[in-house]
Design a protein around this motif. Structure first.
Motif, mmCIF file in Angstrom:
data_model
loop_
_atom_site.group_PDB
_atom_site.id
_atom_site.type_symbol
_atom_site.label_atom_id
_atom_site.label_comp_id
_atom_site.label_asym_id
_atom_site.label_seq_id
_atom_site.Cartn_x
_atom_site.Cartn_y
_atom_site.Cartn_z
ATOM 1 N N ASN A 45 34.644 35.726 31.254
ATOM 2 C CA ASN A 45 36.051 36.102 31.218
ATOM 3 C C ASN A 45 36.355 36.938 32.468
ATOM 4 O O ASN A 45 35.469 37.156 33.309
ATOM 5 C CB ASN A 45 36.390 36.848 29.924
ATOM 6 N N LEU A 46 37.575 37.398 32.593
ATOM 7 C CA LEU A 46 37.994 38.135 33.788
ATOM 8 C C LEU A 46 37.143 39.376 34.028
ATOM 9 O O LEU A 46 36.716 39.639 35.159
ATOM 10 C CB LEU A 46 39.472 38.511 33.669
ATOM 11 N N ASP A 47 36.864 40.140 32.975
ATOM 12 C CA ASP A 47 36.051 41.356 33.133
ATOM 13 C C ASP A 47 34.638 41.021 33.601
ATOM 14 O O ASP A 47 34.067 41.724 34.440
ATOM 15 C CB ASP A 47 35.985 42.145 31.817
ATOM 16 N N GLU A 100 44.088 34.604 36.016
ATOM 17 C CA GLU A 100 43.493 35.706 35.266
ATOM 18 C C GLU A 100 43.312 35.374 33.798
ATOM 19 O O GLU A 100 42.659 36.096 33.076
ATOM 20 C CB GLU A 100 44.345 36.962 35.448
ATOM 21 N N ASP A 101 43.890 34.256 33.320
ATOM 22 C CA ASP A 101 43.771 33.869 31.919
ATOM 23 C C ASP A 101 42.801 32.706 31.780
ATOM 24 O O ASP A 101 43.186 31.560 31.662
ATOM 25 C CB ASP A 101 45.147 33.492 31.351
ATOM 26 N N LEU A 102 41.510 33.026 31.794
ATOM 27 C CA LEU A 102 40.490 31.985 31.696
ATOM 28 C C LEU A 102 40.342 31.472 30.270
ATOM 29 O O LEU A 102 39.676 30.471 30.030
ATOM 30 C CB LEU A 102 39.147 32.508 32.209
ATOM 31 N N SER A 103 40.977 32.150 29.294
ATOM 32 C CA SER A 103 40.866 31.720 27.905
ATOM 33 C C SER A 103 41.868 30.622 27.562
ATOM 34 O O SER A 103 41.723 29.935 26.567
ATOM 35 C CB SER A 103 41.099 32.912 26.978
ATOM 36 N N ASN A 104 42.895 30.444 28.389
ATOM 37 C CA ASN A 104 43.920 29.436 28.148
ATOM 38 C C ASN A 104 43.325 28.054 28.421
ATOM 39 O O ASN A 104 43.023 27.728 29.557
ATOM 40 C CB ASN A 104 45.122 29.706 29.055
#
Length: 157
Positions: free
Chosen positions: A109-111, A139-143
């Protein structure tokens, strides 16, 4: 490794002078309290590699670049995608990075990407801040239909 009290970051080698140095007439002079073994220096025509060498020899660093990173790009700057192996990257032979092995970013994820950059001193390219929609997607890798996820799927082909 970064000097004491300074974070590891993507350095701005286009800056006129290193941190705590003062530009006077095209020459960078160490500021008060800076105990540098190096004399005043002109950086204007130095290459990035020469400036990096100067940092190591003189113990002073150039400032960090500001702005967001383009995590929708498949790999950090100086790293190449490993074809047919998911979201996996490896450093190019001339890349200066603490991490030298191929790395899978699958599931990051971003972090996690941000932490990896700091640890390995390998950074994703700067994001063009004029494209705010792309920044949000990057920044939204979960989408699952976002740009970051799409790049990962394409690399897996």
């Amino acid at each position: 490794p970064p000097a004491a009290g300074h974070v590891n970051c993507d350095r701005d080698y286009g800056a006129a002078c290193p941190i705590d140095f003062e530009l006077v007439g095209g020459v960078c002079y160490p500021g008060e309290g800076i105990n540098s073994p190096c004399k005043p220096t002109v950086f204007q025509n130095m290459t990035k590699d020469t400036k990096m060498r100067w940092e190591m020899l003189c113990g002073s660093l150039f400032p960090c670049m500001g702005g967001s990173k383009d995590f929708a790009s498949p790999c950090p700057s100086g790293w190449d995608a490993v074809q047919g192996d998911g979201w996996r990257c490896r450093p190019t032979p001339d890349t200066v990075s603490v991490c030298r092995e191929a790395m899978s970013f699958e599931g990051f994820n971003l972090d996690m990407l941000t932490d990896w950059q700091q640890k390995c001193n390998a950074f994703w390219p700067a994001l063009d801040v004029t494209d705010l929609d792309r920044q949000a997607e990057a920044e939204d890798l979960s989408n699952p239909i976002g740009l970051g996820a799409t790049v990962r799927r394409l690399l897996a082909l």
